[in-house]
Enzyme design. Structure first.
Site, mmCIF file in Angstrom:
data_model
loop_
_atom_site.group_PDB
_atom_site.id
_atom_site.type_symbol
_atom_site.label_atom_id
_atom_site.label_comp_id
_atom_site.label_asym_id
_atom_site.label_seq_id
_atom_site.Cartn_x
_atom_site.Cartn_y
_atom_site.Cartn_z
ATOM 1 C CG ASP A 52 -8.542 5.063 -0.704
ATOM 2 O OD1 ASP A 52 -9.111 6.039 -1.514
ATOM 3 O OD2 ASP A 52 -8.162 4.311 -1.100
ATOM 4 C CD GLU A 105 -9.022 7.231 -4.354
ATOM 5 O OE1 GLU A 105 -9.474 5.934 -4.816
ATOM 6 O OE2 GLU A 105 -9.444 7.871 -5.296
ATOM 7 C CB THR A 114 -5.556 0.694 -6.659
ATOM 8 O OG1 THR A 114 -5.730 2.420 -6.476
ATOM 9 C CG2 THR A 114 -4.864 1.365 -5.230
ATOM 10 C CB SER A 119 -6.942 -0.529 0.766
ATOM 11 O OG SER A 119 -7.705 -0.654 -0.208
ATOM 12 C CB SER A 120 -12.743 -0.901 -0.215
ATOM 13 O OG SER A 120 -13.002 0.350 0.334
ATOM 14 C CB THR A 135 -8.832 0.172 -8.591
ATOM 15 O OG1 THR A 135 -8.684 1.367 -7.675
ATOM 16 C CG2 THR A 135 -7.837 -1.155 -7.890
ATOM 17 N NE ARG A 152 -4.189 1.636 1.025
ATOM 18 C CZ ARG A 152 -5.029 1.930 -0.058
ATOM 19 N NH1 ARG A 152 -5.238 1.436 -1.294
ATOM 20 N NH2 ARG A 152 -5.904 2.599 0.091
ATOM 21 N N GLY A 209 -13.056 -0.349 -7.694
ATOM 22 C CA GLY A 209 -14.685 -0.089 -7.638
ATOM 23 C C GLY A 209 -14.285 0.484 -6.143
ATOM 24 N N GLY A 210 -13.827 1.199 -5.381
ATOM 25 C CA GLY A 210 -13.499 2.019 -4.767
ATOM 26 C C GLY A 210 -14.481 0.498 -3.221
HETATM 27 O O1 DON Z 1 -7.873 1.243 -2.213
HETATM 28 C C1 DON Z 1 -9.433 1.743 -2.298
HETATM 29 O O2 DON Z 1 -10.186 1.109 -1.879
HETATM 30 C C2 DON Z 1 -9.898 2.764 -3.473
HETATM 31 N N1 DON Z 1 -8.148 3.527 -3.661
HETATM 32 C C3 DON Z 1 -9.429 1.497 -4.379
HETATM 33 C C4 DON Z 1 -9.523 2.204 -5.920
HETATM 34 C C5 DON Z 1 -10.896 1.739 -7.134
HETATM 35 O O3 DON Z 1 -10.577 0.618 -6.597
HETATM 36 C C6 DON Z 1 -11.528 2.318 -8.028
HETATM 37 N N2 DON Z 1 -11.845 0.872 -8.680
HETATM 38 N N3 DON Z 1 -12.786 1.210 -9.700
#
Ligand code: DON
Length: 631
Positions: free
Chosen positions: A492, A471, A469, A516-517, A451, A159, A537-538
């Site tokens: 984040d 981000e 990612t 993170s997710s 990502t 990370r 997908g955040g």
């Molecule tokens: O680490 C995370 O959870 C986010 N920065 C991930 C971002 C993300 O998955 C965007 N996706 N489409």
């Protein structure tokens, strides 16, 4: 499975798509994807850009930026399987990743006897070129590894890390108010120390067999000769042109002569090839010190909203091995990435609560199934907002959050009767067992789409699940002289450090890793991997991964159908229902249960491999350009 609803009044599509829906209903498949022609979502930075078609190999539409790679028989077959909604089957090895050129690079490594770690490096190097909006050398990643020889599951944390000069006030303005999200994203302030190069090297040192220096060759060749810009990349450049234009190097690369790159246009990146050559020759130290490091620092410190990243931050960066988080679900053990990711804990909480209900009996057609999934998600997100952050900085009840008794008690809030009920009126964080008390305020960090996810099984039986990612789409929009984009992962963190005087667990601190997710996952059964899965997908990643596992484990869907299935995701706000899909038939029932429902594009990028029955079956998300390749 209960019969499908006879009509789909809420779906407003062309006659052709309506006919397709009718055919799918006749075939009895809620699982069927109807995501073609998704409208671009002007708000989401990595918006839907349609489903690449396999019907026109080489046309650019199917190439995913891969150029001639679509003419390779293995790639052409895999794209055809994907277009038909079928998994790709193999016996020896498999890679599922978001771009055909990256899949081909990884497949060639696996075919030549390389391990999943080797193939990941080759694929990641290509992704940084052809899918630069999503991941790359300037970003970070989490990796879950199943080792066939020892049977162990290991998780590595690559990370991004907050600069030592960062403070909890990083994203507060002079008056103590949080910055607007994109004011914080674009520029130097949002850049954390990248982790992906270190993670590639660490994975190779532990599990690699192929010569490190050769693993970058496919990406170097493609960077020097040029690649065909994919429709998705072109769409995203067009949608983000104003922000990309703010940094001269980024503008020159993506908007040459002020014009956004078009789909099918050839783009080379000799600067990236040079960076890869340095990495190939000298390992990750070529990145964390010397000319590349200096260029990163100069780019960050001279950007608008200059960042505080310094040489020392890069020099002391370390990949961290973390304890895997494994939670039982039905007959399986779902293993993934613990803090600083909230991924495995939240997916594990959702599934752990759903263990109290028989989703196989209710099935995907029954809105009650979605009530249970939705409320389990709301309960999990309430805990996530309260407790989850980088456990090196913030004491966390990791075990308590996924303890069976706690999850059963939380599941009890959803009512005993799985067949009827309305949503829980008020959801709050629970009180998991903890060996010492700690009071945190709830946070509300924003995460928006970019990502990528890589799933690999190699010829030795090892499995790798990695979500990677930068981000936001195009990260901080800062491109180094080394031809790669820098992340905006610092956003984040919670922008607010405190709420009503109580500190937020996920506040910025020097040297801390933002929550993170990302949920790279390996599902185990009897000590062996049976499903490798993950998604971008955040914070919706959590819902996507949980839904795929339910579809695969409870509803008996094959891996491609489970991936393609329309999404219904609840993150402790409105119930997001994938627009233009059969999922929209659930809207009235969900509204009647008390949910606020939003039909919207949901841009997952799930790549998964099913290992059951002595076979490998791979799936690639029809919402993105990738494929599964195997032999
Ligand atoms: O680490 C995370 O959870 C986010 N920065 C991930 C971002 C993300 O998955 C965007 N996706 N489409």
């Amino acid at each position: 499975m209960p019969s499908l609803l006879p009509r789909l009044p809420v779906i407003r599509r062309t006659a052709a798509i309506t006919a397709l829906i009718a055919a799918l209903i006749a075939a009895g498949g809620f699982a069927a994807p109807l995501v073609a022609q998704q409208a671009a979502d002007a708000v989401a930075p990595e918006a839907g850009t349609g489903t690449p078609s396999a019907s026109a190999p080489g046309s650019g539409a199917a190439s995913g930026g891969a150029g001639d790679v679509v003419m390779r028989p293995d790639v052409a077959r895999a794209l055809a399987a994907k277009a038909a909604g079928a998994p790709v089957a193999a016996r020896e090895w498999m890679i599922a990743v978001a771009n055909p050129a990256a899949a081909a690079a990884g497949a060639d490594v696996l075919r030549a006897g390389g391990t999943a770690a080797d193939a990941m490096i080759a694929a990641q190097a290509v992704l940084g070129l052809v899918e630069p909006q999503s991941s790359g050398l300037g970003g970070g990643a989490f990796l879950v590894w199943y080792d066939a020889a020892s049977g162990a599951v290991t998780t590595l944390d690559g990370r991004e890390t907050a600069p030592l000069a960062a403070t909890p006030a990083l994203f507060l303005d002079g008056s103590g108010a949080p910055l607007k999200f994109f004011d914080a994203v674009v520029g130097g302030l949002s850049v954390g120390t990248p982790g992906t190069p270190g993670l590639m090297q660490e994975a190779h040192a532990r599990w690699g067999k192929s010569a490190w220096s050769r693993l970058f060759d496919p990406a170097i060749t493609l960077a020097e000769q040029g690649f065909a810009v994919s429709p998705r990349l072109a769409g995203l450049i067009g949608a983000d042109a104003e922000r990309l234009a703010r940094h001269p190097r980024t503008a020159a690369y993506f908007l040459p002569d002020g014009v956004p790159l078009a789909a099918g246009q050839r783009r080379d990146n000799p600067a990236y090839a040079q960076s890869l050559r340095a990495l190939a020759a000298r390992g990750a130290q070529a990145f964390y010190g010397g000319a590349i490091a200096q260029d990163i620092i100069d780019t960050v410190q001279n950007a608008p909203r200059a960042g505080r990243l310094a040489a020392l931050d890069l020099a002391i960066y370390r990949v961290k091995e973390r304890a895997p988080v494994c939670v039982p679900y039905r007959m399986y053990e779902v293993c993934g990435m613990g803090p600083p990711s909230s991924g495995a804990l939240s997916v594990g909480q959702i599934l752990g609560m759903l263990n109290s209900f028989d989703l196989a009996a209710s099935g995907p057609q029954d809105a009650q199934s979605w009530r249970l999934i939705g409320d389990a998600s709301r309960l999990a997100f309430a805990d996530r907002g309260r407790y989850m952050a980088d456990s090196d900085f913030v004491p966390m009840p990791v075990k308590g959050l996924v303890e069976a008794g706690y999850l059963a008690a939380r599941a009890g809030l959803m009512g005993k009767d799985a067949q009827s009920g309305t949503r829980i009126e008020t959801v709050e964080a629970g009180t998991p067992k903890w060996d010492h008390a700690q009071l945190w305020a709830d946070d509300a960090a924003i995460e928006l789409p970019s990502t990528t996810h890589i799933s690999i099984v190699d010829g030795y039986g090892n499995a790798l699940s990695m979500t990677s990612t930068i981000e936001n789409a195009f990260g901080s929009r800062l491109m180094t002289a080394g031809g790669f984009l820098l992340n905006n992962e610092m956003t984040d963190f919670s922008f607010r450090s405190h709420r009503d005087g109580v500190p937020v667990a996920n506040r910025v601190e020097p040297g801390k890793r933002p929550r993170s997710s990302m949920a790279p996952t390996i599902v185990m059964q009897g000590g062996k991997p049976v499903l490798v899965v993950g998604s971008p997908g955040g914070s919706r990643i959590i819902g996507y991964v949980a839904q795929v596992i339910v579809a695969w484990a409870d509803w008996g869907m094959d891996v491609q159908s489970a991936i393609a299935m329309p999404h219904l995701v609840n993150r402790f706000g409105p119930y997001d229902v994938e627009a233009g899909t059969q999922a929209e038939v659930m809207i009235p029932a969900l509204e009647a249960m008390g949910y606020e429902v939003k039909a919207r594009d949901l841009n997952s990028g799930i790549h998964a491999i099913d290992l059951r029955g002595g076979m490998l079956r791979g799936g690639a998300d029809p919402r993105r350009e990738g494929v599964a390749l195997g032999e």
